[in-house]
Design a protein around this motif. Structure first.
Motif, PDB file in Angstrom:
ATOM      1  N   HIS A 111     -47.504  22.323 -18.831  1.00 16.13           N
ATOM      2  CA  HIS A 111     -48.614  22.149 -17.891  1.00 16.13           C
ATOM      3  C   HIS A 111     -48.292  22.713 -16.506  1.00 16.13           C
ATOM      4  CE1 HIS A 111     -52.362  20.525 -16.533  1.00 16.13           C
ATOM      5  NE2 HIS A 111     -51.779  19.797 -15.597  1.00 16.13           N
ATOM      6  N   ARG A 112     -48.341  24.035 -16.411  1.00 13.93           N
ATOM      7  CA  ARG A 112     -48.320  24.689 -15.093  1.00 13.93           C
ATOM      8  C   ARG A 112     -49.502  25.670 -15.089  1.00 13.93           C
ATOM      9  NH1 ARG A 112     -43.424  27.681 -13.189  1.00 13.93           N
ATOM     10  NH2 ARG A 112     -44.076  27.013 -11.115  1.00 13.93           N
ATOM     11  N   PRO A 113     -50.713  25.137 -15.080  1.00 11.81           N
ATOM     12  CA  PRO A 113     -51.884  25.986 -15.325  1.00 11.81           C
ATOM     13  C   PRO A 113     -52.034  27.148 -14.343  1.00 11.81           C
ATOM     14  CG  PRO A 113     -52.533  23.749 -14.626  1.00 11.81           C
ATOM     15  CD  PRO A 113     -51.065  23.717 -14.878  1.00 11.81           C
ATOM     16  N   ALA A 114     -51.603  26.960 -13.092  1.00  7.63           N
ATOM     17  CA  ALA A 114     -51.805  28.021 -12.090  1.00  7.63           C
ATOM     18  C   ALA A 114     -51.018  29.280 -12.410  1.00  7.63           C
ATOM     19  CB  ALA A 114     -51.416  27.498 -10.703  1.00  7.63           C
ATOM     20  N   VAL A 115     -49.965  29.148 -13.209  1.00  6.18           N
ATOM     21  CA  VAL A 115     -49.121  30.311 -13.535  1.00  6.18           C
ATOM     22  C   VAL A 115     -48.993  30.504 -15.058  1.00  6.18           C
ATOM     23  CG1 VAL A 115     -47.809  30.479 -11.379  1.00  6.18           C
ATOM     24  CG2 VAL A 115     -47.075  28.847 -13.137  1.00  6.18           C
ATOM     25  N   LEU A 116     -50.043  30.135 -15.767  1.00  9.85           N
ATOM     26  CA  LEU A 116     -50.064  30.299 -17.230  1.00  9.85           C
ATOM     27  C   LEU A 116     -48.829  29.690 -17.898  1.00  9.85           C
ATOM     28  CD1 LEU A 116     -51.467  33.974 -17.497  1.00  9.85           C
ATOM     29  CD2 LEU A 116     -52.729  31.823 -17.419  1.00  9.85           C
ATOM     30  N   ASN A 117     -48.453  28.526 -17.386  1.00 11.28           N
ATOM     31  CA  ASN A 117     -47.304  27.776 -17.943  1.00 11.28           C
ATOM     32  C   ASN A 117     -45.990  28.552 -17.872  1.00 11.28           C
ATOM     33  OD1 ASN A 117     -48.962  25.603 -18.512  1.00 11.28           O
ATOM     34  ND2 ASN A 117     -49.405  26.313 -20.585  1.00 11.28           N
ATOM     35  N   ALA A 118     -45.852  29.378 -16.845  1.00 11.40           N
ATOM     36  CA  ALA A 118     -44.560  30.063 -16.650  1.00 11.40           C
ATOM     37  C   ALA A 118     -43.462  29.002 -16.612  1.00 11.40           C
ATOM     38  CB  ALA A 118     -44.575  30.875 -15.360  1.00 11.40           C
ATOM     39  N   LEU A 119     -42.341  29.333 -17.232  1.00  9.64           N
ATOM     40  CA  LEU A 119     -41.284  28.344 -17.463  1.00  9.64           C
ATOM     41  C   LEU A 119     -40.240  28.408 -16.359  1.00  9.64           C
ATOM     42  CD1 LEU A 119     -40.997  29.345 -21.230  1.00  9.64           C
ATOM     43  CD2 LEU A 119     -42.158  27.303 -20.344  1.00  9.64           C
ATOM     44  N   ASN A 120     -40.105  27.310 -15.634  1.00  5.94           N
ATOM     45  CA  ASN A 120     -39.051  27.251 -14.612  1.00  5.94           C
ATOM     46  C   ASN A 120     -38.084  26.117 -14.952  1.00  5.94           C
ATOM     47  OD1 ASN A 120     -40.436  24.927 -13.964  1.00  5.94           O
ATOM     48  ND2 ASN A 120     -41.072  25.595 -11.924  1.00  5.94           N
ATOM     49  N   ASP A 121     -37.065  25.960 -14.117  1.00  5.09           N
ATOM     50  CA  ASP A 121     -36.033  24.958 -14.393  1.00  5.09           C
ATOM     51  C   ASP A 121     -36.595  23.550 -14.512  1.00  5.09           C
ATOM     52  OD1 ASP A 121     -33.598  26.047 -14.888  1.00  5.09           O
ATOM     53  OD2 ASP A 121     -32.970  26.116 -12.789  1.00  5.09           O
ATOM     54  N   GLN A 122     -37.492  23.211 -13.580  1.00  7.00           N
ATOM     55  CA  GLN A 122     -38.031  21.849 -13.614  1.00  7.00           C
ATOM     56  C   GLN A 122     -38.732  21.585 -14.942  1.00  7.00           C
ATOM     57  OE1 GLN A 122     -37.958  23.959 -11.096  1.00  7.00           O
ATOM     58  NE2 GLN A 122     -38.831  23.103  -9.233  1.00  7.00           N
ATOM     59  N   LEU A 123     -39.566  22.553 -15.362  1.00  2.00           N
ATOM     60  CA  LEU A 123     -40.294  22.361 -16.615  1.00  2.00           C
ATOM     61  C   LEU A 123     -39.313  22.241 -17.788  1.00  2.00           C
ATOM     62  CD1 LEU A 123     -43.490  24.144 -17.851  1.00  2.00           C
ATOM     63  CD2 LEU A 123     -41.556  23.818 -19.365  1.00  2.00           C
ATOM     64  N   MET A 124     -38.318  23.114 -17.814  1.00  2.88           N
ATOM     65  CA  MET A 124     -37.393  23.079 -18.950  1.00  2.88           C
ATOM     66  C   MET A 124     -36.544  21.803 -18.939  1.00  2.88           C
ATOM     67  SD  MET A 124     -38.392  25.609 -20.647  1.00  2.88           S
ATOM     68  CE  MET A 124     -37.269  25.483 -22.027  1.00  2.88           C
ATOM     69  N   ASP A 125     -36.200  21.305 -17.735  1.00  2.00           N
ATOM     70  CA  ASP A 125     -35.480  20.024 -17.657  1.00  2.00           C
ATOM     71  C   ASP A 125     -36.340  18.902 -18.231  1.00  2.00           C
ATOM     72  OD1 ASP A 125     -33.176  21.011 -16.528  1.00  2.00           O
ATOM     73  OD2 ASP A 125     -33.759  20.564 -14.462  1.00  2.00           O
ATOM     74  N   LEU A 155     -38.883  19.173 -20.285  1.00  2.00           N
ATOM     75  CA  LEU A 155     -39.099  19.371 -21.721  1.00  2.00           C
ATOM     76  C   LEU A 155     -37.880  18.895 -22.505  1.00  2.00           C
ATOM     77  CD1 LEU A 155     -40.859  20.502 -24.006  1.00  2.00           C
ATOM     78  CD2 LEU A 155     -39.835  22.747 -23.597  1.00  2.00           C
ATOM     79  N   GLY A 156     -36.700  19.285 -22.050  1.00  3.97           N
ATOM     80  CA  GLY A 156     -35.471  18.868 -22.738  1.00  3.97           C
ATOM     81  C   GLY A 156     -35.338  17.360 -22.737  1.00  3.97           C
ATOM     82  N   HIS A 157     -35.604  16.746 -21.600  1.00  2.00           N
ATOM     83  CA  HIS A 157     -35.517  15.292 -21.488  1.00  2.00           C
ATOM     84  C   HIS A 157     -36.469  14.629 -22.475  1.00  2.00           C
ATOM     85  CE1 HIS A 157     -36.339  11.289 -19.717  1.00  2.00           C
ATOM     86  NE2 HIS A 157     -35.080  11.346 -19.339  1.00  2.00           N
ATOM     87  N   ALA A 158     -37.710  15.105 -22.506  1.00  2.00           N
ATOM     88  CA  ALA A 158     -38.719  14.500 -23.389  1.00  2.00           C
ATOM     89  C   ALA A 158     -38.337  14.704 -24.857  1.00  2.00           C
ATOM     90  CB  ALA A 158     -40.089  15.112 -23.113  1.00  2.00           C
ATOM     91  N   LEU A 159     -37.931  15.896 -25.208  1.00  2.00           N
ATOM     92  CA  LEU A 159     -37.614  16.172 -26.616  1.00  2.00           C
ATOM     93  C   LEU A 159     -36.468  15.300 -27.109  1.00  2.00           C
ATOM     94  CD1 LEU A 159     -37.853  20.083 -26.728  1.00  2.00           C
ATOM     95  CD2 LEU A 159     -39.452  18.440 -27.723  1.00  2.00           C
ATOM     96  N   TRP A 200     -32.261  25.410 -21.863  1.00  2.00           N
ATOM     97  CA  TRP A 200     -33.129  26.003 -22.893  1.00  2.00           C
ATOM     98  C   TRP A 200     -32.663  25.681 -24.305  1.00  2.00           C
ATOM     99  CZ3 TRP A 200     -37.163  29.949 -22.919  1.00  2.00           C
ATOM    100  CH2 TRP A 200     -37.766  30.101 -21.658  1.00  2.00           C
ATOM    101  N   GLU A 201     -31.484  25.117 -24.422  1.00  2.00           N
ATOM    102  CA  GLU A 201     -30.940  24.947 -25.766  1.00  2.00           C
ATOM    103  C   GLU A 201     -31.214  23.555 -26.321  1.00  2.00           C
ATOM    104  OE1 GLU A 201     -28.558  27.422 -27.503  1.00  2.00           O
ATOM    105  OE2 GLU A 201     -29.869  28.649 -26.289  1.00  2.00           O
ATOM    106  N   HIS A 202     -31.778  22.666 -25.471  1.00  2.00           N
ATOM    107  CA  HIS A 202     -32.014  21.289 -25.930  1.00  2.00           C
ATOM    108  C   HIS A 202     -32.789  21.249 -27.242  1.00  2.00           C
ATOM    109  CE1 HIS A 202     -30.396  19.659 -22.344  1.00  2.00           C
ATOM    110  NE2 HIS A 202     -31.336  20.137 -21.553  1.00  2.00           N
ATOM    111  N   ILE A 203     -33.779  22.106 -27.309  1.00  2.00           N
ATOM    112  CA  ILE A 203     -34.681  22.062 -28.457  1.00  2.00           C
ATOM    113  C   ILE A 203     -33.928  22.293 -29.770  1.00  2.00           C
ATOM    114  CG2 ILE A 203     -35.365  24.484 -28.314  1.00  2.00           C
ATOM    115  CD1 ILE A 203     -38.242  23.503 -28.906  1.00  2.00           C
TER     116      ILE A 203
END
Ligand code: HXC
Length: 258
Positions: free
Chosen positions: A20-34, A36-40, A88-91
Motif C-alpha cells: 500500500h504505497r498508492p502514490a508510487v504504484l507500490n514502489a518497494l522501499n525499506d520500510q515496506l519490506m521491513d 512485509l517481512g515482519h507480517a509474513l 527481501w529474503e524473509h519471504i
C-alpha cells in the motif's frame, strides 16, 4: 509493529497482505519490506493462519524497488549493506503457502517479489517485466535466476535484455502464472484458492511446499528421496487417516491440523 505501507486483513484462516504505497504504484522501499517481512513471519507462526495472500492495487502489484531512493546510492552503499538481502529474503523463510494475486504492473522488484511467492494468480490486466536494464542496472532480487527457471532462458533473456513487458496471457502460456482471471474476479478467485488450501491438512500443505521447492535446489534422485521420506511421514498424521477414511465413507474430510 505499526504498519504504514501494507494493509492486513484476516478472513477465516487466510490473511491478505496488501502492498500500500498508492502514490508510487507500490514502489518497494525499506520500510515496506521491513513491514512485509515482519507480517509474513508473524503470520507464519500464528496458529490461526493457514495461508497468506499477497496483493497490490488494481493498477500495480508493485512497480519495482523505489527508484527515488536507489538513485542516490553508491557502490559502497549497496555493497556494504548487501542491498537488498537484508529485508527481501524473509519471504523465503515462510513455510505456509503464500499466493501472489497480481493486477496491473509487477515490474522489477515487484515481479521478483511475486516470483518469491509460491504461485501467482494474475488478473487479465497484469503486466510482468524486468525493466532494470533501462535504468542501467540488472535485476537484483532473483529476476535473472527465477525467471529462467519459470519461463525458459529464451523468454527470460528477452525480458531482462529488452525490458519488454509480458501480459497476463503470455505469462500464463510461459508458465510464470498459474491462472489468469478477469480483473474483477481476482480477489474472489485468489480467496477461493487460499480457502481451499486452508481447508487441507496443514502438515501436508507444508510438506508439499517444501518438496516442490526442493526440486529447485537439488538433483532428481535426491529430490525424489526427499519427497518419499516426507510422503512416508504423512502416514504418521491423523489427517492421513481422516482424509482416506472420509474418501471411503464418501464424505468431505475434516482435517484436525489446519
Ligand atoms: C519510485 C515510482 C516507481 C518506482 C512508479 N513510480 N514506479 N516511484 N520507484 N519503481 C511513481 C512515478 O514516479 C509516479 O510518481 C507514480 O509512481 C505514478 O507513475 P507514472 O509513471 O506516472 O505512471 P504510468 O505513466 O502509468 O507508468 C507506470 C509505469 C512507470 C510503467 C509502471 O511508473 C514505470 O516505468 N515505473 C518504473 C518501473 C521500473 O523501472 N521498475 C524497476 C525499478 S528497479 P509521481 O510523483 O510522478 O506521480 C528495481 C530493481 C530491483 O525494481 C532490485 C532488487 C530489489
Amino acid at each position: 509493529m505499526e504498519y504504514e505501507n501494507i494493509l492486513v486483513e484476516q478472513r477465516g484462516k487466510v490473511v491478505i497482505v496488501t502492498l500500500h504505497r498508492p502514490a508510487v504504484l507500490n514502489a518497494l522501499n525499506d520500510q515496506l519490506m521491513d513491514e512485509l517481512g515482519h507480517a509474513l513471519l508473524k503470520f507464519d507462526t500464528d496458529e490461526g493462519v493457514s495461508c497468506i495472500m499477497l496483493t497490490g492495487s488494481e493498477k500495480a502489484f508493485a512497480a519495482g524497488a523505489d527508484i527515488g531512493v536507489m538513485a542516490g546510492y553508491s557502490y559502497m552503499d549497496v555493497y556494504k549493506s548487501d542491498f537488498i538481502t537484508r529485508n527481501w529474503e524473509h519471504i523465503r523463510n515462510v513455510r505456509k503457502p503464500v499466493i501472489a494475486a497480481v493486477a496491473g504492473y509487477a515490474l522489477g522488484g515487484g515481479c521478483e517479489l511475486a516470483m518469491m511467492c509460491d504461485f501467482i494468480i494474475a488478473a487479465e490486466t497484469a503486466k510482468f517485466g524486468q525493466p532494470e536494464i533501462k535504468l542501467g542496472i540488472i535485476p537484483g532480487a532473483g529476476g535473472t535466476q527465477r525467471l529462467p527457471r519459470a519461463i525458459s532462458k529464451a523468454k527470460a533473456m528477452d525480458m531482462c535484455l529488452t525490458a519488454r513487458m509480458m501480459d497476463a496471457q503470455e505469462a500464463e502460456r510461459a508458465g510464470l502464472v498459474s491462472r489468469v482471471v478477469p480483473a474483477e474476479k481476482l480477489m474472489e478467485e485468489a480467496m477461493a484458492a487460499a480457502d481451499s488450501i486452508a481447508a487441507m491438512s496443514l502438515p501436508a500443505v507444508l510438506m508439499a511446499k517444501e518438496a516442490v521447492n526442493r526440486a529447485y535446489e537439488t538433483t532428481l534422485s535426491e529430490g525424489l528421496l526427499f519427497e518419499r521420506r516426507l510422503f512416508h511421514g504423512t502416514f504418521a498424521t491423523e489427517d492421513q487417516k481422516e482424509g482416506m477414511q472420509a474418501f471411503l465413507e464418501k464424505r468431505p474430510s475434516v482435517f484436525k491440523n489446519r
